[in-house]
Design an enzyme around this catalytic site. Structure first.
Site, PDB file in Angstrom:
ATOM      1  N   TRP A 140       5.867 -10.358   1.182  1.00 36.50           N
ATOM      2  CA  TRP A 140       5.469  -9.580   2.361  1.00 36.50           C
ATOM      3  C   TRP A 140       6.224 -10.077   3.591  1.00 36.50           C
ATOM      4  O   TRP A 140       6.450 -11.272   3.765  1.00 36.50           O
ATOM      5  CB  TRP A 140       3.953  -9.727   2.559  1.00 36.50           C
ATOM      6  CG  TRP A 140       3.396  -8.772   3.567  1.00 36.50           C
ATOM      7  CD1 TRP A 140       2.896  -7.535   3.336  1.00 36.50           C
ATOM      8  CD2 TRP A 140       3.288  -8.982   4.976  1.00 36.50           C
ATOM      9  NE1 TRP A 140       2.488  -6.954   4.511  1.00 36.50           N
ATOM     10  CE2 TRP A 140       2.715  -7.825   5.535  1.00 36.50           C
ATOM     11  CE3 TRP A 140       3.622 -10.030   5.849  1.00 36.50           C
ATOM     12  CZ2 TRP A 140       2.465  -7.676   6.898  1.00 36.50           C
ATOM     13  CZ3 TRP A 140       3.376  -9.890   7.202  1.00 36.50           C
ATOM     14  CH2 TRP A 140       2.805  -8.734   7.714  1.00 36.50           C
TER      15      TRP A 140
ATOM     16  N   GLU B 247     -10.223  -2.453   4.518  1.00 33.84           N
ATOM     17  CA  GLU B 247      -8.882  -1.943   4.805  1.00 33.84           C
ATOM     18  C   GLU B 247      -8.737  -0.553   4.190  1.00 33.84           C
ATOM     19  O   GLU B 247      -9.472  -0.171   3.287  1.00 33.84           O
ATOM     20  CB  GLU B 247      -7.810  -2.874   4.211  1.00 33.84           C
ATOM     21  CG  GLU B 247      -7.841  -4.278   4.803  1.00 33.84           C
ATOM     22  CD  GLU B 247      -6.750  -5.190   4.260  1.00 33.84           C
ATOM     23  OE1 GLU B 247      -6.048  -5.805   5.049  1.00 33.84           O
ATOM     24  OE2 GLU B 247      -6.615  -5.290   3.029  1.00 33.84           O
TER      25      GLU B 247
ATOM     26  N   ASP C  52       0.771  -1.253   0.000  1.00 33.75           N
ATOM     27  CA  ASP C  52       0.000   0.000   0.000  1.00 33.75           C
ATOM     28  C   ASP C  52       0.808   1.313   0.000  1.00 33.75           C
ATOM     29  O   ASP C  52       1.782   1.429   0.731  1.00 33.75           O
ATOM     30  CB  ASP C  52      -0.860   0.096   1.265  1.00 33.75           C
ATOM     31  CG  ASP C  52      -1.536  -1.190   1.635  1.00 33.75           C
ATOM     32  OD1 ASP C  52      -1.518  -2.136   0.848  1.00 33.75           O
ATOM     33  OD2 ASP C  52      -2.084  -1.237   2.743  1.00 33.75           O
TER      34      ASP C  52
ATOM     35  N   ASP D  47      -5.070   0.949   9.686  1.00 33.60           N
ATOM     36  CA  ASP D  47      -4.975   1.825   8.512  1.00 33.60           C
ATOM     37  C   ASP D  47      -5.620   3.199   8.730  1.00 33.60           C
ATOM     38  O   ASP D  47      -6.537   3.604   8.001  1.00 33.60           O
ATOM     39  CB  ASP D  47      -5.574   1.150   7.257  1.00 33.60           C
ATOM     40  CG  ASP D  47      -5.013  -0.245   7.036  1.00 33.60           C
ATOM     41  OD1 ASP D  47      -3.921  -0.537   7.567  1.00 33.60           O
ATOM     42  OD2 ASP D  47      -5.661  -1.054   6.342  1.00 33.60           O
TER      43      ASP D  47
ATOM     44  N   GLN E 115       4.205   0.665   2.249  1.00 40.77           N
ATOM     45  CA  GLN E 115       4.464  -0.567   2.964  1.00 40.77           C
ATOM     46  C   GLN E 115       5.632  -1.278   2.283  1.00 40.77           C
ATOM     47  O   GLN E 115       5.587  -1.543   1.069  1.00 40.77           O
ATOM     48  CB  GLN E 115       3.214  -1.461   2.936  1.00 40.77           C
ATOM     49  CG  GLN E 115       2.087  -0.935   3.776  1.00 40.77           C
ATOM     50  CD  GLN E 115       2.360  -1.120   5.253  1.00 40.77           C
ATOM     51  OE1 GLN E 115       2.169  -2.192   5.785  1.00 40.77           O
ATOM     52  NE2 GLN E 115       2.827  -0.075   5.919  1.00 40.77           N
TER      53      GLN E 115
HETATM   54  C1  FRU Z   1      -3.686  -3.704   2.858  1.00 41.69           C
HETATM   55  C2  FRU Z   1      -3.017  -4.121   4.146  1.00 41.69           C
HETATM   56  C3  FRU Z   1      -3.374  -3.165   5.267  1.00 41.69           C
HETATM   57  C4  FRU Z   1      -2.225  -3.337   6.220  1.00 41.69           C
HETATM   58  C5  FRU Z   1      -1.072  -3.553   5.278  1.00 41.69           C
HETATM   59  C6  FRU Z   1      -0.017  -4.460   5.811  1.00 41.69           C
HETATM   60  O1  FRU Z   1      -3.049  -4.148   1.724  1.00 41.69           O
HETATM   61  O2  FRU Z   1      -3.398  -5.446   4.455  1.00 41.69           O
HETATM   62  O3  FRU Z   1      -4.618  -3.394   5.850  1.00 41.69           O
HETATM   63  O4  FRU Z   1      -2.029  -2.224   7.047  1.00 41.69           O
HETATM   64  O5  FRU Z   1      -1.599  -4.060   4.077  1.00 41.69           O
HETATM   65  O6  FRU Z   1       1.095  -4.460   4.980  1.00 41.69           O
END
Ligand code: FRU
Length: 536
Positions: free
Chosen positions: A97, A253, A73, A204, A89
């Site tokens: 991730w 989100e 994000d 978020d 992110q």
């Molecule tokens: C959305 C999300 C958010 C969270 C982030 C974690 O893509 O899942 O809700 O804060 O990514 O990386």
């Protein structure tokens, strides 16, 4: 900066042949010349200065992406002192991730980016999940220094140990401040500023200054709804209300909440954006919105009227820039150009994913209702190179219109007469037989992107497919603006009423563009094709 608007095709071909050895035959017959030698020189310089930087297979050339490793994000988007900030992110140790950081980049125009060091690292309170940033103009937080307004970042701390222990209070909202234009950040010693009452997904935060009540407003996702809080100083927050769809258990989100003036009127409505973790219009994750009213405490909107901000599969967590000067007045947005269904296994090797093009959002009356439109920002003119007119004509079957650009980066603007049956549109292809179609269906009265033969598709069963962009308005034309990068295609249909963002992985960039008429032929009313310059 000056941009070339030349349209002599022969001249363009000659020049590009010399530089790039890629000229090809075209169908155009009537193009006027408007050459500007200064612009020519600039274009040549830009085209020949290609380096190895950002030239890997599947690397987008005019979209933001990290140099290496995992990105999701966009976060902390704020305009301050001439710079558009983009935090995002980021996991610096892998292409999938992992423990989240806020990485950082700045831009003068949302198009050209400078990478800066990572802004926020995980700490004892947890990983740094998504959030926002604001300029605290009145120094309500007291974090300002030397009479200058501080930048405040508001984000979710996610405590891995808490999650592993099986609890449900491991996400909470925290803040950090910067007194040096976002170059360094100090986390608030009183963190978290919003503690968790026992809701597993609690994250978020997006913060705005609510002028009428002279308070800060925070909206964030709490599992299947959003929660709204108020604060006088960004530190003490009070819960005021929540909004959701009764009975709908999908995970929400990355919300955003902001006022918009309805185009052509004095009316102001509030838009609540929220990204949805499943069952997007074409499967998987997608960005949606509601239109309603907001009094500083409660969002009043019809929960049955949830609309899609983008019908493509690859625009998630789209949120807007804070503190864009009122003299500008635009509502500017950016999304993450991927989908959680396959984001972690797309075939790029060194890094993963890119952001969408920056967009300007507008709100329009739509019968008794309202709809948001998205269009590419005007700053994208900064990467426009040769522009060629495509003369109006009726296209029968398939028609090659271009194979000319060295970098294979295009913007197409095409207006067709709306067909009542049959399809029309554009096919982007390479010499390996891989292609992506961006089309309008006269029978179905919808747009669609077909990426079933787009290149590498087998990494995930949810990736290939024919994806539909719905239309719920009348028009006598099919108006397409399409941006083609090496690994993405973005359609802005009918002045941004139907938008589709999709990623693609052709084994070599698409070099052919064809206009395709179906049963009914394609009657082009007007068209242009613009070569774009890479930004890296
Ligand atoms: C959305 C999300 C958010 C969270 C982030 C974690 O893509 O899942 O809700 O804060 O990514 O990386």
């Amino acid at each position: 900066m000056e941009f070339g608007h030349r349209s002599n095709f022969v001249f363009v071909l000659e020049r590009i042949t010399t530089i790039t050895l890629i000229a090809f035959a075209l169908i155009f017959s009537t193009c006027s010349k408007d050459a500007d030698s200064e612009n020519d020189k600039k274009a040549v310089e830009v085209n020949t200065e290609k380096s190895d930087y950002y030239t890997e297979q599947y690397r987008n050339q005019f979209h933001f992406s990290p140099e290496a490793n995992w990105m999701n994000d966009p976060n902390g988007m704020v305009y301050y002192d001439g710079e558009y900030h983009l935090f995002y992110q980021y996991y610096p140790d892998s292409t999938v991730w992992g423990p989240m950081h806020w990485a950082h980049a700045v831009s003068p125009d949302m198009v050209h980016w400078e990478h800066l060091p990572i802004a926020l690292y995980p700490d004892s309170l947890g990983l740094i999940f998504s959030g926002s940033a604001v300029v605290d103009h009145q120094n309500t937080s007291g974090f300002g220094k030397d009479g200058k307004a501080p930048l405040i970042a508001i984000f979710t701390h996610h405590l891995m140990a808490g999650e592993k222990a099986g609890g449900n209070q491991y996400q909470y909202q925290s803040i950090a401040y910067s007194n040096d234009r976002g170059r360094s950040w100090t986390k608030y010693e009183g963190n978290p500023v919003v503690s968790n009452p026992g809701i597993k997904d609690f994250r978020d935060p997006k913060v705005i200054w609510h002028e009428e009540s002279q308070k800060w407003v925070m909206v964030f996702a709490a599992y299947d709804k959003v929660r709204i809080y108020n604060s006088p100083d960004l530190k003490d927050w009070t819960f005021t209300s929540e909004f959701g769809i009764p009975g709908d258990k999908r995970l929400w989100e990355c919300p955003d909440l902001f006022p918009m003036q309805v185009e052509g009127s004095d009316e102001t409505k509030w838009v609540l954006i929220t990204s949805i973790q499943k069952e997007g219009p074409n499967g998987g994750t997608a960005t949606s919105y509601f239109v309603g009213d907001f009094d500083g405490k409660t969002f009043k909107g019809d929960h049955k009227k949830q609309y899609w901000a983008d019908y493509g599969k690859d625009n998630y967590a789209m949120v807007t820039w804070s503190d864009v000067p009122s003299s500008d007045g635009r509502r500017l947005a950016l999304g993450w150009m991927s989908n959680w269904q396959y984001a972690q296994i797309v075939p790029s090797e060194k890094w993963r994913s890119a952001m969408t093009l920056p967009r300007v959002l507008t709100l329009h009356k739509h019968g008794n209702d309202y709809r948001m439109r998205s269009m590419p920002v005007k700053e994208l003119a900064n990467i426009e190179d040769e522009k060629v007119e495509i003369p109006a004509k009726v296209f029968k079957g398939e028609n090659l219109i271009s194979k000319i650009s060295k970098d294979h980066l295009y913007k197409l603007e095409l207006t067709f007469k709306k067909p009542s049956s049959g399809d029309l549109g554009v096919r982007f292809s390479n010499d390996k037989g891989e292609y992506t179609d961006v089309k309008f269906s006269g029978v179905g009265n919808h747009y669609y992107i077909d990426r079933t033969k787009s290149g590498t598709i087998s990494f995930n069963e949810n990736f290939p497919g024919v994806h539909l962009g719905e239309i719920d308005y009348e028009s006598s034309t099919v108006d397409m603006i399409i941006y083609l990068d090496h690994a993405s295609v973005e359609l802005f249909g009918d002045q941004g009423q139907c938008v589709m963002t999709e990623i693609v992985f052709p084994s070599t960039p698409y070099s052919n563009i064809e206009i395709i008429g179906g049963k009914e032929n394609a009657e082009l009313i007007k068209g242009t094709m613009t070569n774009l310059k890479r930004i890296w």
